[in-house]
Scaffold this active site. Structure first.
Site, PDB file in Angstrom:
ATOM      1  N   ASP A 147      -5.532  -7.219   5.912  1.00 22.19           N
ATOM      2  CA  ASP A 147      -4.866  -8.317   5.196  1.00 22.19           C
ATOM      3  C   ASP A 147      -4.955  -9.617   5.990  1.00 22.19           C
ATOM      4  O   ASP A 147      -4.099 -10.482   5.859  1.00 22.19           O
ATOM      5  CB  ASP A 147      -3.411  -7.962   4.901  1.00 22.19           C
ATOM      6  CG  ASP A 147      -2.588  -7.763   6.174  1.00 22.19           C
ATOM      7  OD1 ASP A 147      -3.182  -7.373   7.200  1.00 22.19           O
ATOM      8  OD2 ASP A 147      -1.358  -7.975   6.149  1.00 22.19           O
ATOM      9  N   ASN A 169       0.831  -1.209   0.000  1.00 18.53           N
ATOM     10  CA  ASN A 169       0.000   0.000   0.000  1.00 18.53           C
ATOM     11  C   ASN A 169       0.862   1.255   0.000  1.00 18.53           C
ATOM     12  O   ASN A 169       0.550   2.240  -0.683  1.00 18.53           O
ATOM     13  CB  ASN A 169      -0.911   0.009   1.232  1.00 18.53           C
ATOM     14  CG  ASN A 169      -2.121  -0.896   1.061  1.00 18.53           C
ATOM     15  OD1 ASN A 169      -2.555  -1.174  -0.054  1.00 18.53           O
ATOM     16  ND2 ASN A 169      -2.657  -1.379   2.179  1.00 18.53           N
TER      17      ASN A 169
END
Length: 377
Positions: A275, A240
């Site tokens: 995640d 990210n």
């Protein structure tokens, strides 16, 4: 003769047919309330209408919005005769005009009309025709056609009006069915949205808890075991940070697709955090079975993910807890798997670990974060 000995006038006969029509319509509505399949509803409709108008043949065809026939029922043709007809009338001629123009067609002899293309090969010969659309407002659902009255007379205006009224009643039923189907689809979508992760379409925390509870109840009933696998993608934050959240989302969706093929159809894969994924193996024969599945998941993560032409390498850490050995309550069981996952990270990541009661204090403390998952539900 009427009941008072007088000959029945056309008006009296028409009134009786109106009464019969009302009775048949009520029967259709009653059929609808019993959740009768649509094909059975249509079959009942055409048989009632053919009897009411006193014709040899009748049929109802329904079409989708693209003009393709989706249902066809008939009466007056035997099963043997039907076998010799390769397909229902496609509606490219007279019957097509009924649909396309939302109009009534009443003919003494179909062959005299230039729009007539005849019936399919093997179809019994038919002469007179009364065809009406089944429509409500701007939506045309299909058509009804009747052929050849038993007394060989022409179709009358009264026949047309009765058939139109019948078609209107049927269109309202079909329209109501369509609206109910749309409402059911909307409700199903709302339920699905409430129980699934918006990004990956995997079960979310709410559905996960329900699946775990079901698996535990099954295990108690049949004396089997359940395995909970808590999986975290190693180093996902860096994806990210360096490639952006869109790239991270693509990685998560790709992994979700891979994870679902690592388990059986009655197992569950859920996304519970950024995640983090939880696997519920509803029935495991042994701890080794759970370990085998965990290795399959690690292998799936090891395959590179292509995002915007860039190959991304990933790994994961998995913790495994076995029910009832590692926790008899859902919260304890999942916490055990979460604790074991942190132990896998301590072992260098890219591995799986089974829960052990004696774990470093920092693992047990980090596992306490999962309490919020259960408490939130």
């Amino acid at each position: 003769m009427s009941d008072d000995g007088k000959a029945a006038t056309p008006i009296m006969r028409f009134s009786k047919k109106r009464a019969s029509l009302l009775s048949a319509t009520r029967a259709l509505l009653a059929t609808l309330t019993k959740n009768t399949p649509q094909t059975e509803l249509l079959q009942t409709s055409i048989e009632a209408l053919a009897k009411l108008i006193e014709v040899k043949y009748g049929a109802i065809g329904l079409f989708d919005e693209a003009g393709n026939m989706i249902q066809f029922v008939y009466t007056g043709i035997s099963g043997e005769e039907a076998k010799g007809i390769p397909h229902p009338p496609k509606g490219s001629g007279l019957l097509g005009a009924v649909i396309q123009k939302n109009a009534v067609i009443r003919l003494d002899n179909m062959a005299d009309d230039p729009r007539s293309k005849g019936f399919p090969a093997g179809h019994p010969p038919m002469t007179s025709l009364l065809a009406i659309p089944i429509s409500n407002l701007d939506r045309v659902y299909g058509r009804i056609y009747l052929c050849d009255k038993f007394d060989q007379s022409a179709f009358s205006y009264e026949d047309e009006e009765l058939t139109l009224n019948f078609g209107n009643a049927l269109s309202l039923i079909l329209d109501n069915t369509r609206k109910m189907d749309e409402l059911n689809q909307e409700q199903s979508l709302l339920v699905h949205t409430a129980l699934h992760d918006a990004l990956t379409n995997l079960p979310n925390r709410v559905l996960l808890c329900d699946r775990i509870e079901q698996a535990m109840n099954h295990a108690n009933r049949y004396q089997t075991q359940v395995a909970i696998l808590y999986c975290d993608l190693d180093g996902f934050k860096s994806i990210n940070d360096t490639l952006g959240h869109q790239a991270g989302d693509q990685v998560l969706k790709t992994m979700a697709g891979r994870f679902t093929v690592c388990v059986r159809g009655d197992d569950t894969v859920a996304r519970v955090g950024g995640d983090e994924f939880v696997f519920v193996l509803s029935v495991v024969e042994s701890a080794e079975h759970a370990g085998t599945v965990a290795q399959k998941i690690l292998n799936a993560m090891a395959q590179r993910v292509s995002v915007n032409g860039q190959e991304i390498a990933l790994s994961g850490s998995i913790g495994i807890a076995i029910y009832p050995r590692d926790g008899e309550e859902m919260s304890h069981l999942v916490k055990s798997a979460d604790t074991a996952m942190y132990q896998a990270k301590r072992h260098g990541k890219n591995n799986y670990q089974f829960f052990a009661k004696e774990l470093p204090a920092e693992c047990a403390m980090s596992a306490g974060l999962f309490d919020s998952l259960i408490a939130a539900e």
